[in-house]
Design a protein around this motif. Structure first.
Motif, PDB file in Angstrom:
ATOM      1  N   THR A 191       0.794  -1.235   0.000  1.00 20.15           N
ATOM      2  CA  THR A 191       0.000   0.000   0.000  1.00 20.15           C
ATOM      3  C   THR A 191       0.822   1.278   0.000  1.00 20.15           C
ATOM      4  OG1 THR A 191      -0.116   0.256   2.412  1.00 20.15           O
ATOM      5  CG2 THR A 191      -1.708  -1.241   1.384  1.00 20.15           C
ATOM      6  N   GLY A 192       2.111   1.189   0.337  1.00 26.87           N
ATOM      7  CA  GLY A 192       2.926   2.392   0.398  1.00 26.87           C
ATOM      8  C   GLY A 192       2.832   3.137   1.715  1.00 26.87           C
ATOM      9  N   ILE A 193       2.111   2.581   2.707  1.00 29.99           N
ATOM     10  CA  ILE A 193       2.036   3.235   4.009  1.00 29.99           C
ATOM     11  C   ILE A 193       3.442   3.360   4.594  1.00 29.99           C
ATOM     12  CG2 ILE A 193       1.679   1.060   5.259  1.00 29.99           C
ATOM     13  CD1 ILE A 193      -0.104   2.570   7.227  1.00 29.99           C
ATOM     14  N   ASP A 194       3.704   4.436   5.293  1.00 30.23           N
ATOM     15  CA  ASP A 194       5.002   4.638   5.911  1.00 30.23           C
ATOM     16  C   ASP A 194       5.300   3.482   6.864  1.00 30.23           C
ATOM     17  OD1 ASP A 194       7.284   6.596   6.694  1.00 30.23           O
ATOM     18  OD2 ASP A 194       6.376   6.043   8.615  1.00 30.23           O
ATOM     19  N   ARG A 195       6.507   2.909   6.753  1.00 28.84           N
ATOM     20  CA  ARG A 195       6.846   1.721   7.519  1.00 28.84           C
ATOM     21  C   ARG A 195       6.863   1.996   9.022  1.00 28.84           C
ATOM     22  NH1 ARG A 195       8.750  -2.914   5.231  1.00 28.84           N
ATOM     23  NH2 ARG A 195       9.051  -1.754   3.288  1.00 28.84           N
ATOM     24  N   GLU A 196       7.354   3.163   9.414  1.00 26.48           N
ATOM     25  CA  GLU A 196       7.378   3.497  10.841  1.00 26.48           C
ATOM     26  C   GLU A 196       5.963   3.636  11.397  1.00 26.48           C
ATOM     27  OE1 GLU A 196       9.829   6.758  11.915  1.00 26.48           O
ATOM     28  OE2 GLU A 196      11.661   5.910  11.056  1.00 26.48           O
ATOM     29  N   GLU A 197       5.084   4.244  10.599  1.00 26.47           N
ATOM     30  CA  GLU A 197       3.689   4.378  11.039  1.00 26.47           C
ATOM     31  C   GLU A 197       3.033   3.009  11.157  1.00 26.47           C
ATOM     32  OE1 GLU A 197      -0.531   6.506   9.687  1.00 26.47           O
ATOM     33  OE2 GLU A 197       1.317   6.918   8.571  1.00 26.47           O
ATOM     34  N   ALA A 198       3.287   2.156  10.184  1.00 28.96           N
ATOM     35  CA  ALA A 198       2.736   0.798  10.240  1.00 28.96           C
ATOM     36  C   ALA A 198       3.270   0.045  11.456  1.00 28.96           C
ATOM     37  CB  ALA A 198       3.075   0.052   8.951  1.00 28.96           C
ATOM     38  N   SER A 199       4.545   0.247  11.780  1.00 27.82           N
ATOM     39  CA  SER A 199       5.140  -0.411  12.943  1.00 27.82           C
ATOM     40  C   SER A 199       4.483   0.045  14.230  1.00 27.82           C
ATOM     41  CB  SER A 199       6.651  -0.136  12.992  1.00 27.82           C
ATOM     42  OG  SER A 199       7.311  -0.733  11.893  1.00 27.82           O
ATOM     43  N   ARG A 200       4.226   1.356  14.348  1.00 26.89           N
ATOM     44  CA  ARG A 200       3.565   1.880  15.554  1.00 26.89           C
ATOM     45  C   ARG A 200       2.171   1.309  15.696  1.00 26.89           C
ATOM     46  NH1 ARG A 200       6.026   6.751  13.921  1.00 26.89           N
ATOM     47  NH2 ARG A 200       4.079   7.446  12.961  1.00 26.89           N
ATOM     48  N   LEU A 201       1.430   1.273  14.591  1.00 26.20           N
ATOM     49  CA  LEU A 201       0.067   0.743  14.626  1.00 26.20           C
ATOM     50  C   LEU A 201       0.070  -0.738  15.029  1.00 26.20           C
ATOM     51  CD1 LEU A 201      -1.318   2.354  11.353  1.00 26.20           C
ATOM     52  CD2 LEU A 201      -2.182   2.785  13.665  1.00 26.20           C
ATOM     53  N   ALA A 202       0.977  -1.498  14.422  1.00 31.15           N
ATOM     54  CA  ALA A 202       1.019  -2.932  14.687  1.00 31.15           C
ATOM     55  C   ALA A 202       1.456  -3.218  16.121  1.00 31.15           C
ATOM     56  CB  ALA A 202       1.958  -3.611  13.688  1.00 31.15           C
ATOM     57  N   ALA A 203       2.439  -2.464  16.619  1.00 32.66           N
ATOM     58  CA  ALA A 203       2.922  -2.683  17.989  1.00 32.66           C
ATOM     59  C   ALA A 203       1.823  -2.382  19.000  1.00 32.66           C
ATOM     60  CB  ALA A 203       4.148  -1.816  18.258  1.00 32.66           C
ATOM     61  N   ASN A 204       1.094  -1.306  18.788  1.00 34.28           N
ATOM     62  CA  ASN A 204      -0.002  -0.973  19.697  1.00 34.28           C
ATOM     63  C   ASN A 204      -1.137  -1.978  19.602  1.00 34.28           C
ATOM     64  OD1 ASN A 204       0.356   1.674  21.292  1.00 34.28           O
ATOM     65  ND2 ASN A 204       1.163   2.197  19.277  1.00 34.28           N
ATOM     66  N   MET A 205      -1.354  -2.490  18.392  1.00 39.11           N
ATOM     67  CA  MET A 205      -2.350  -3.549  18.224  1.00 39.11           C
ATOM     68  C   MET A 205      -1.971  -4.780  19.043  1.00 39.11           C
ATOM     69  SD  MET A 205      -2.526  -6.718  16.590  1.00 39.11           S
ATOM     70  CE  MET A 205      -1.296  -6.605  15.309  1.00 39.11           C
ATOM     71  N   LEU A 206      -0.676  -5.151  18.987  1.00 43.37           N
ATOM     72  CA  LEU A 206      -0.226  -6.335  19.709  1.00 43.37           C
ATOM     73  C   LEU A 206      -0.335  -6.126  21.218  1.00 43.37           C
ATOM     74  CD1 LEU A 206       0.949  -9.154  19.203  1.00 43.37           C
ATOM     75  CD2 LEU A 206       3.223  -8.154  19.450  1.00 43.37           C
ATOM     76  N   LEU A 207      -0.008  -4.921  21.681  1.00 40.81           N
ATOM     77  CA  LEU A 207      -0.145  -4.611  23.107  1.00 40.81           C
ATOM     78  C   LEU A 207      -1.599  -4.743  23.548  1.00 40.81           C
ATOM     79  CD1 LEU A 207       0.938  -3.529  25.802  1.00 40.81           C
ATOM     80  CD2 LEU A 207       0.625  -1.213  24.898  1.00 40.81           C
ATOM     81  N   GLY A 208      -2.514  -4.154  22.779  1.00 40.14           N
ATOM     82  CA  GLY A 208      -3.930  -4.228  23.119  1.00 40.14           C
ATOM     83  C   GLY A 208      -4.473  -5.637  23.061  1.00 40.14           C
ATOM     84  N   THR A 209      -3.986  -6.423  22.097  1.00 45.11           N
ATOM     85  CA  THR A 209      -4.403  -7.820  21.992  1.00 45.11           C
ATOM     86  C   THR A 209      -3.978  -8.602  23.226  1.00 45.11           C
ATOM     87  OG1 THR A 209      -4.251  -7.727  19.574  1.00 45.11           O
ATOM     88  CG2 THR A 209      -4.234  -9.911  20.597  1.00 45.11           C
ATOM     89  N   GLY A 210      -2.740  -8.360  23.668  1.00 47.56           N
ATOM     90  CA  GLY A 210      -2.259  -9.029  24.876  1.00 47.56           C
ATOM     91  C   GLY A 210      -3.110  -8.693  26.089  1.00 47.56           C
ATOM     92  N   LEU A 211      -3.515  -7.433  26.201  1.00 48.24           N
ATOM     93  CA  LEU A 211      -4.360  -7.023  27.326  1.00 48.24           C
ATOM     94  C   LEU A 211      -5.736  -7.690  27.264  1.00 48.24           C
ATOM     95  CD1 LEU A 211      -3.425  -3.242  27.520  1.00 48.24           C
ATOM     96  CD2 LEU A 211      -2.844  -5.018  29.182  1.00 48.24           C
ATOM     97  N   LEU A 212      -6.285  -7.812  26.055  1.00 51.46           N
ATOM     98  CA  LEU A 212      -7.581  -8.474  25.906  1.00 51.46           C
ATOM     99  C   LEU A 212      -7.507  -9.946  26.312  1.00 51.46           C
ATOM    100  CD1 LEU A 212      -8.816  -6.996  22.504  1.00 51.46           C
ATOM    101  CD2 LEU A 212      -9.904  -6.684  24.735  1.00 51.46           C
ATOM    102  N   LEU A 213      -6.362 -10.573  26.026  1.00 53.30           N
ATOM    103  CA  LEU A 213      -6.192 -11.993  26.320  1.00 53.30           C
ATOM    104  C   LEU A 213      -5.816 -12.256  27.773  1.00 53.30           C
ATOM    105  CD1 LEU A 213      -4.283 -13.062  23.079  1.00 53.30           C
ATOM    106  CD2 LEU A 213      -6.675 -13.530  23.640  1.00 53.30           C
ATOM    107  N   THR A 214      -5.466 -11.198  28.504  1.00 54.11           N
ATOM    108  CA  THR A 214      -5.120 -11.347  29.920  1.00 54.11           C
ATOM    109  C   THR A 214      -6.154 -10.625  30.774  1.00 54.11           C
ATOM    110  OG1 THR A 214      -3.572  -9.468  29.675  1.00 54.11           O
ATOM    111  CG2 THR A 214      -2.651 -11.698  29.531  1.00 54.11           C
TER     112      THR A 214
END
Length: 275
Positions: A191-214
């Motif tokens: 898609t051409g999305i900025d890689r750093e922006e995609a990394s921030r979004l994905a990292a926060n997604m993973l953090l939130g997913t972990g919280l949902l699972l705990t």
């Protein structure tokens, strides 16, 4: 309580820093050494009062707990260097999974335990696996687990499950980070999305997913059901993932267990040859 660390590589330094930053240990309680002394010296300089020593024997003298944070094939050499300096009431804590409690109890005159930490302990999170030798007393377990609770959730396991539980708690962060990196790279490439922006979004997604699972109380299956509307976009992507991944994590576990058995054989030989 005084605590010694032999080895300040990746995981050894992670434990030293996590204990210091969490307040589990004050620097004056901590003594460290490393094969390359300058490396231990640099780490100690970051925490005034922490003592870097030049020899392994110095690292164990007067310490209640001693963490052995060295590679599997270095254990016999280290044990030979510290054995005469150890007292029966001291506790040696190995963080290396292929070194068995039987190896340690045969060669050491003190109490022994095994702890499998995780990189997540660096941010005072995740589990720490605890396995105890036959000489360990309940008070020793309590002391070690109280220390570990500053940086993790201590979990007692049987030694025979060391490898698979390590896959989940200790290797797992690297596995999940690899999958996440693949997701980020694909998003940027497609898609051409900025890689750093995609990394921030994905990292926060993973953090939130972990919280949902705990804290959120959801199971992985429930989380998928909550997100994936039947016939929707997420459901379509999950269908693809089920086909493409199929038995990949079965093969991952087979690979880690095969390497573990190989390392275990080498460790056993290192102790046998030097018997």
């Amino acid at each position: 309580m005084n605590v010694g660390f032999i080895g300040t590589g990746s995981m050894g330094s992670t434990l030293v820093e996590a204990f210091a930053s969490s307040g589990a240990l004050v620097p004056e309680q901590t003594r460290i050494t490393n094969r390359t002394y300058a490396k231990a010296e640099r780490l100690a300089a970051r925490y005034p009062g922490m003592q870097a020593v030049r020899t392994n024997a110095e690292a164990v003298a007067g310490c209640d707990l001693i963490f052995l944070c060295v590679k599997p094939l270095e254990f016999k050499t280290v044990i030979d260097e510290i054995r005469a300096s150890l007292q029966p009431e001291q506790v040696i804590v190995s963080i290396t999974s292929p070194v068995l409690l039987a190896h340690l109890e045969e060669w050491l005159p003190c109490k022994v335990a095994k702890v499998i930490p995780s990189i997540t302990n660096r941010v005072w999170s995740g589990a720490t696996l605890c396995i105890y030798g036959s000489r360990i007393e309940p008070a020793d377990m309590q002391t070690l687990e109280e220390l570990l609770s500053y940086i993790s959730s201590p979990l007692r396991i049987e030694e025979r499950y060391t490898r698979v539980v390590s896959d989940l708690s200790s290797c797992g962060p690297a596995f999940m980070a690899f999958v996440l990196q693949q997701f980020i790279d694909a998003a940027a490439d497609e898609t051409g999305i900025d890689r750093e922006e995609a990394s921030r979004l994905a990292a926060n997604m993973l953090l939130g997913t972990g919280l949902l699972l705990t804290e959120g109380g959801l199971t992985p299956e429930e989380l998928q059901q909550r997100v994936a509307v039947p016939g929707g976009i997420t459901a379509e992507a999950l269908k693809l993932l089920r086909v493409e991944l199929d038995d990949v994590f079965h093969r991952v576990i087979h690979a880690t267990h095969a390497k573990f058995r190989e390392d275990l054989e080498k460790v056993d030989q290192s102790f046998t040859v030097n018997r």
